[in-house]
Design a protein around this motif. Sequence first.
Motif, PDB file in Angstrom:
ATOM      1  N   ALA A  31       0.834  -1.214   0.000  1.00 19.20           N
ATOM      2  CA  ALA A  31       0.000   0.000   0.000  1.00 19.20           C
ATOM      3  C   ALA A  31       0.864   1.259   0.000  1.00 19.20           C
ATOM      4  CB  ALA A  31      -0.932  -0.006   1.203  1.00 19.20           C
ATOM      5  N   TYR A  42       0.447  -1.024   6.133  1.00 19.72           N
ATOM      6  CA  TYR A  42       0.706  -0.434   4.818  1.00 19.72           C
ATOM      7  C   TYR A  42       1.749  -1.225   4.019  1.00 19.72           C
ATOM      8  CZ  TYR A  42      -2.172   3.664   5.802  1.00 19.72           C
ATOM      9  OH  TYR A  42      -3.236   4.502   6.058  1.00 19.72           O
ATOM     10  N   PHE A  46      -3.351  -4.349  -0.520  1.00 18.07           N
ATOM     11  CA  PHE A  46      -4.804  -4.206  -0.383  1.00 18.07           C
ATOM     12  C   PHE A  46      -5.449  -4.462  -1.745  1.00 18.07           C
ATOM     13  CE2 PHE A  46      -5.880  -2.270   3.776  1.00 18.07           C
ATOM     14  CZ  PHE A  46      -4.596  -2.169   4.298  1.00 18.07           C
ATOM     15  N   ARG A  48      -8.311  -3.335  -2.977  1.00 16.39           N
ATOM     16  CA  ARG A  48      -8.818  -2.110  -3.628  1.00 16.39           C
ATOM     17  C   ARG A  48      -7.670  -1.226  -4.122  1.00 16.39           C
ATOM     18  NH1 ARG A  48      -9.584  -0.720   1.860  1.00 16.39           N
ATOM     19  NH2 ARG A  48     -11.615  -1.758   1.975  1.00 16.39           N
ATOM     20  N   ASP A  49      -6.580  -1.175  -3.360  1.00 12.62           N
ATOM     21  CA  ASP A  49      -5.445  -0.337  -3.782  1.00 12.62           C
ATOM     22  C   ASP A  49      -4.784  -0.919  -5.024  1.00 12.62           C
ATOM     23  OD1 ASP A  49      -6.028   0.222  -1.019  1.00 12.62           O
ATOM     24  OD2 ASP A  49      -4.087   1.207  -0.815  1.00 12.62           O
ATOM     25  N   MET A 181     -13.563   1.782   0.793  1.00 12.39           N
ATOM     26  CA  MET A 181     -12.401   2.684   0.894  1.00 12.39           C
ATOM     27  C   MET A 181     -12.440   3.484   2.200  1.00 12.39           C
ATOM     28  SD  MET A 181     -11.414   5.769  -1.680  1.00 12.39           S
ATOM     29  CE  MET A 181     -10.010   6.819  -1.370  1.00 12.39           C
ATOM     30  N   ASP A 183     -12.856   3.022   5.488  1.00 12.92           N
ATOM     31  CA  ASP A 183     -12.912   1.765   6.230  1.00 12.92           C
ATOM     32  C   ASP A 183     -12.932   1.966   7.742  1.00 12.92           C
ATOM     33  OD1 ASP A 183     -10.327   2.637   6.409  1.00 12.92           O
ATOM     34  OD2 ASP A 183      -9.408   0.839   5.579  1.00 12.92           O
ATOM     35  N   TYR A 365      -8.673  13.291   6.314  1.00 16.11           N
ATOM     36  CA  TYR A 365      -8.758  11.855   5.995  1.00 16.11           C
ATOM     37  C   TYR A 365     -10.075  11.512   5.274  1.00 16.11           C
ATOM     38  CZ  TYR A 365      -7.356   6.947   6.801  1.00 16.11           C
ATOM     39  OH  TYR A 365      -6.963   5.632   6.652  1.00 16.11           O
ATOM     40  N   HIS A 366     -10.867  10.559   5.786  1.00 15.70           N
ATOM     41  CA  HIS A 366     -12.104  10.239   5.067  1.00 15.70           C
ATOM     42  C   HIS A 366     -13.161  11.320   5.224  1.00 15.70           C
ATOM     43  CE1 HIS A 366     -10.979   5.846   6.277  1.00 15.70           C
ATOM     44  NE2 HIS A 366     -10.495   6.086   5.067  1.00 15.70           N
ATOM     45  N   TRP A 371      -8.141  13.076  -1.663  1.00 14.34           N
ATOM     46  CA  TRP A 371      -7.389  11.843  -1.951  1.00 14.34           C
ATOM     47  C   TRP A 371      -6.942  11.862  -3.415  1.00 14.34           C
ATOM     48  CZ3 TRP A 371      -6.920   7.293   1.341  1.00 14.34           C
ATOM     49  CH2 TRP A 371      -7.387   7.520   2.632  1.00 14.34           C
ATOM     50  N   GLU A 409      -0.673  10.129   0.804  1.00  8.54           N
ATOM     51  CA  GLU A 409      -1.908   9.354   0.764  1.00  8.54           C
ATOM     52  C   GLU A 409      -3.131  10.271   0.640  1.00  8.54           C
ATOM     53  OE1 GLU A 409      -2.470   7.525   4.545  1.00  8.54           O
ATOM     54  OE2 GLU A 409      -3.933   6.059   3.822  1.00  8.54           O
ATOM     55  N   GLN A 427       2.682   6.637  -1.242  1.00  4.49           N
ATOM     56  CA  GLN A 427       1.485   5.787  -1.210  1.00  4.49           C
ATOM     57  C   GLN A 427       1.291   5.244  -2.622  1.00  4.49           C
ATOM     58  OE1 GLN A 427      -0.363   5.386   1.635  1.00  4.49           O
ATOM     59  NE2 GLN A 427      -2.056   4.203   0.759  1.00  4.49           N
ATOM     60  N   TRP A 429      -1.139   3.784  -4.393  1.00  7.25           N
ATOM     61  CA  TRP A 429      -2.253   4.104  -5.301  1.00  7.25           C
ATOM     62  C   TRP A 429      -2.274   5.581  -5.689  1.00  7.25           C
ATOM     63  CZ3 TRP A 429      -7.622   2.697  -2.682  1.00  7.25           C
ATOM     64  CH2 TRP A 429      -7.813   3.435  -1.514  1.00  7.25           C
TER      65      TRP A 429
HETATM   66  C1  GLC Z   1      -6.599   3.112   4.616  1.00  5.82           C
HETATM   67  C2  GLC Z   1      -7.696   3.539   3.676  1.00  5.82           C
HETATM   68  C3  GLC Z   1      -8.098   2.396   2.753  1.00  5.82           C
HETATM   69  C4  GLC Z   1      -6.873   1.866   2.021  1.00  5.82           C
HETATM   70  C5  GLC Z   1      -5.762   1.497   3.021  1.00  5.82           C
HETATM   71  C6  GLC Z   1      -4.461   1.141   2.334  1.00  5.82           C
HETATM   72  O1  GLC Z   1      -7.044   2.125   5.494  1.00  5.82           O
HETATM   73  O2  GLC Z   1      -8.814   3.977   4.390  1.00  5.82           O
HETATM   74  O3  GLC Z   1      -9.068   2.835   1.833  1.00  5.82           O
HETATM   75  O4  GLC Z   1      -7.211   0.755   1.259  1.00  5.82           O
HETATM   76  O5  GLC Z   1      -5.501   2.604   3.883  1.00  5.82           O
HETATM   77  O6  GLC Z   1      -4.012   2.173   1.521  1.00  5.82           O
END
Ligand code: GLC
Length: 455
Positions: A31, A42, A46, A48-49, A181, A183, A365-366, A371, A409, A427, A429
Amino acid sequence: MKKSNDLIAEAWDKLDKAIIYYHGRPIGTVAALVPGSDALNYDQCFIRDFVLSALAFLISGKPEIVRNFLIETLALQSHEPQMDSFKPGPGLMPASFKVVTKDGEEYLTADFGEHAIARVPPVDSCLWWILLLRAYVKSTGDTALAHQTDFQQGIKLILEMCLAHRFAMYPTMLVPDGSFMIDRRLGVYEHPLEIQVLFYAALRAARELLLPIDNNYSCIHSVHQRLATLTYHLREYYWIDLKRLNEIYTYKGDQFGQEVANRFNIYPNSIPIWLTEWLPDDGGYLAGNLGPGRIDFRFFTLGNLMAIITSLACEEESQKIMNLIEQRWSDLVGNMPMKICFPALEGIEWQIVTGHDPKNTPWSYHNGGHWPVLLWLLIAAAQKTNRIDIARKAIDIAENRLFQDEWPEYYDGKNGRLLGKEARKYQTWTIAGLLVAKELISNPTHLDLLSFDME
Ligand code: GLC
């Protein structure tokens, strides 16, 4: 300032350094490239990443790592019957995985959310996995992989989990808070747009990938049925523009029976004050969430942009979403494309909804942070809607700043001027997202990997 070509070469180099090897084969990317003790999780891959890394690898003619990833993650999919309620249910894909060495032997360990900091099972992983499989097949023509028995079974196991009829009366999927995402707790439980759009896209992808054989017949039939109702539900009830806002504003509450206008029993007073001025005359978007007695009016970027890319939003709605982004540029794009959701939860609302989460403070952050990984979605949506000026402007903002700031990130502040307070650097992604965005600008046909036609 470095020249664009140097910057891009550096980004590819960093992406290569992020690759994870297993038995000598590339299978994923970490990540973030962070030194040991700071790593937390990290240093894991991941799902999704990795989608972003995968798109970059597919576009640059390196499909092998994507193939390996799909095979290894399929092997990690949970098959456990739910005898032990502390284990993930069948069909679930992990949030992340890692290579561990024990007694000189390498093996993979998966995290289904039981170790991850906020402890939530990732609903989005299995949906992204199907979308990535389709992208891989489109890019390489390797349909044989998707048609293998284990892949067909893996897809069906995911669908069985997602299509199961549980305690719900809507075609949308009922999920816990923070199962994607975002999370950790942010009031994104029940039927968040971010998951529903991925669900819709994964159903469309599954329909293409499942072989029309007897064994698959009932599953394909369920996919068709659910797609029809889900698409109708999302288009009809999540959409918000001025006309719809006026309808909600004049809703009557507490109606009984089937044929009522206010189907979800939404009280007009729940329309937030900020929205009435913020929504432009020719703008619109899909609401963040919808359930009994509840519309979450926050704007969520991933869901709205994916709705454009996957043709969940029709042509006119897609243009309205882009109008909104253009006219509310400083709120949604500002100094770094792009904000994850708008507006932030503040004060007592933040306390109650997030449980005083110190990482998700307002505009961080979220909770309203920016991002850079979302940049590629903005570029892709701009291309699909033929709003190229928006794509160019966004790239110009992001490019040099990301290099100077060493690929963070996320960014903080109402307009993304500050570096994310706890943002990791390098980061993956963020890096892959910029590479994909640049590739999309120079060759828009790459959009085919993730887009769907209107139907
Ligand atoms: C954080 C983010 C998540 C992502 C992860 C790794 O937990 O909220 O969306 O996949 O970091 O980058």
